[in-house]
Design a protein around this motif. Sequence first.
Motif, PDB file in Angstrom:
ATOM      1  N   THR A  24     -12.940  25.429  44.259  1.00 28.66           N
ATOM      2  CA  THR A  24     -14.240  24.864  45.052  1.00 28.66           C
ATOM      3  C   THR A  24     -15.387  25.015  44.107  1.00 28.66           C
ATOM      4  O   THR A  24     -16.192  24.178  44.175  1.00 28.66           O
ATOM      5  CB  THR A  24     -14.525  25.836  46.260  1.00 28.66           C
ATOM      6  OG1 THR A  24     -13.062  25.887  47.249  1.00 28.66           O
ATOM      7  CG2 THR A  24     -15.499  25.682  47.077  1.00 28.66           C
ATOM      8  N   LEU A  25     -15.452  26.234  43.269  1.00 26.40           N
ATOM      9  CA  LEU A  25     -16.649  26.384  42.367  1.00 26.40           C
ATOM     10  C   LEU A  25     -16.684  25.268  41.475  1.00 26.40           C
ATOM     11  O   LEU A  25     -18.049  24.914  40.956  1.00 26.40           O
ATOM     12  CB  LEU A  25     -16.484  27.898  41.762  1.00 26.40           C
ATOM     13  CG  LEU A  25     -16.884  28.902  42.840  1.00 26.40           C
ATOM     14  CD1 LEU A  25     -16.398  30.348  42.166  1.00 26.40           C
ATOM     15  CD2 LEU A  25     -18.028  28.850  43.376  1.00 26.40           C
ATOM     16  N   ALA A  26     -15.320  25.080  40.750  1.00 31.05           N
ATOM     17  CA  ALA A  26     -15.118  24.108  39.892  1.00 31.05           C
ATOM     18  C   ALA A  26     -15.781  22.806  40.365  1.00 31.05           C
ATOM     19  O   ALA A  26     -16.513  22.049  39.708  1.00 31.05           O
ATOM     20  CB  ALA A  26     -13.765  23.974  39.359  1.00 31.05           C
ATOM     21  N   ALA A  27     -15.522  22.515  41.551  1.00 32.40           N
ATOM     22  CA  ALA A  27     -15.924  21.123  42.098  1.00 32.40           C
ATOM     23  C   ALA A  27     -17.509  21.223  42.398  1.00 32.40           C
ATOM     24  O   ALA A  27     -18.363  20.185  42.170  1.00 32.40           O
ATOM     25  CB  ALA A  27     -15.243  20.770  43.382  1.00 32.40           C
ATOM     26  N   THR A  32     -23.143  19.242  40.711  1.00 33.26           N
ATOM     27  CA  THR A  32     -24.605  19.457  40.632  1.00 33.26           C
ATOM     28  C   THR A  32     -25.289  18.963  39.518  1.00 33.26           C
ATOM     29  O   THR A  32     -24.739  18.631  38.502  1.00 33.26           O
ATOM     30  CB  THR A  32     -24.802  21.232  40.657  1.00 33.26           C
ATOM     31  OG1 THR A  32     -26.247  21.447  40.706  1.00 33.26           O
ATOM     32  CG2 THR A  32     -24.218  21.871  39.212  1.00 33.26           C
ATOM     33  N   ASN A  33     -26.572  18.584  39.732  1.00 30.56           N
ATOM     34  CA  ASN A  33     -27.304  18.238  38.566  1.00 30.56           C
ATOM     35  C   ASN A  33     -28.140  19.224  37.728  1.00 30.56           C
ATOM     36  O   ASN A  33     -28.867  18.898  36.824  1.00 30.56           O
ATOM     37  CB  ASN A  33     -28.318  17.014  39.099  1.00 30.56           C
ATOM     38  CG  ASN A  33     -27.408  15.772  39.525  1.00 30.56           C
ATOM     39  OD1 ASN A  33     -26.602  15.562  38.970  1.00 30.56           O
ATOM     40  ND2 ASN A  33     -28.117  15.180  40.759  1.00 30.56           N
ATOM     41  N   SER A  34     -28.044  20.379  38.366  1.00 32.57           N
ATOM     42  CA  SER A  34     -28.893  21.365  37.884  1.00 32.57           C
ATOM     43  C   SER A  34     -27.924  22.290  36.932  1.00 32.57           C
ATOM     44  O   SER A  34     -27.160  22.936  37.319  1.00 32.57           O
ATOM     45  CB  SER A  34     -29.379  22.468  38.863  1.00 32.57           C
ATOM     46  OG  SER A  34     -29.807  23.685  38.404  1.00 32.57           O
ATOM     47  N   LEU A  39     -24.109  26.337  35.766  1.00 31.19           N
ATOM     48  CA  LEU A  39     -23.784  27.683  34.964  1.00 31.19           C
ATOM     49  C   LEU A  39     -23.503  28.796  35.946  1.00 31.19           C
ATOM     50  O   LEU A  39     -22.575  29.613  35.745  1.00 31.19           O
ATOM     51  CB  LEU A  39     -24.757  28.257  33.939  1.00 31.19           C
ATOM     52  CG  LEU A  39     -24.746  29.410  33.207  1.00 31.19           C
ATOM     53  CD1 LEU A  39     -23.700  29.310  32.293  1.00 31.19           C
ATOM     54  CD2 LEU A  39     -26.341  29.907  32.325  1.00 31.19           C
ATOM     55  N   ALA A  40     -24.130  28.929  36.837  1.00 34.20           N
ATOM     56  CA  ALA A  40     -23.835  29.980  38.066  1.00 34.20           C
ATOM     57  C   ALA A  40     -22.615  29.754  38.680  1.00 34.20           C
ATOM     58  O   ALA A  40     -21.985  30.847  38.818  1.00 34.20           O
ATOM     59  CB  ALA A  40     -24.924  29.834  39.126  1.00 34.20           C
ATOM     60  N   PHE A  41     -22.217  28.372  38.992  1.00 32.17           N
ATOM     61  CA  PHE A  41     -21.032  28.102  39.640  1.00 32.17           C
ATOM     62  C   PHE A  41     -19.780  28.463  38.487  1.00 32.17           C
ATOM     63  O   PHE A  41     -18.669  29.289  38.916  1.00 32.17           O
ATOM     64  CB  PHE A  41     -20.893  26.835  39.956  1.00 32.17           C
ATOM     65  CG  PHE A  41     -21.694  26.476  41.105  1.00 32.17           C
ATOM     66  CD1 PHE A  41     -21.190  27.167  42.233  1.00 32.17           C
ATOM     67  CD2 PHE A  41     -22.447  25.347  41.168  1.00 32.17           C
ATOM     68  CE1 PHE A  41     -22.085  26.763  43.603  1.00 32.17           C
ATOM     69  CE2 PHE A  41     -23.107  24.800  42.254  1.00 32.17           C
ATOM     70  CZ  PHE A  41     -22.979  25.622  43.432  1.00 32.17           C
TER      71      PHE A  41
END
Length: 148
Positions: A24-27, A32-34, A39-41
Amino acid sequence: MTAPTRTTWDVPAAVVEANVRVLTLAAAASRTNSPSDALAFRLDEWLVTHPDAVKVDADPAWDHHIAEVERLNEEHRIAAEFNRIFPVGTPVIAYPGARPEDIPTTPRLITKTRSKAVVRCGSAVVWVEGHGAWICLTHIDIRTGGAS
């Protein structure tokens, strides 16, 4: 063929749940475009896969450390209060070894302070005339009345 249920998985449920979180975090990171969100994910993904990196158990020595810091703070307050009330040269009775209540034959010095009180080796202490080492404030009595 039916889908496996939680009770028939061949890996522990915690591993499956961690893998789902990682996917889920990798997806989320890939969508994200940010750059900061990505980086946070990725950081969250790393933390999920390395649970030992973040301990939630309290350090067993922490309580002892806090108690020692509080005790030392109290010793510093005692020394500061002594210095506020009694200047250098205050007449005292000093008991270098032990207080007479503990050892009746202990020597006593009729003297006066020759330093301000400080904290040394975890105790509030003062130097007195006629003695070569510091003496704990618990082994000092202030002489009142009469000539010094």
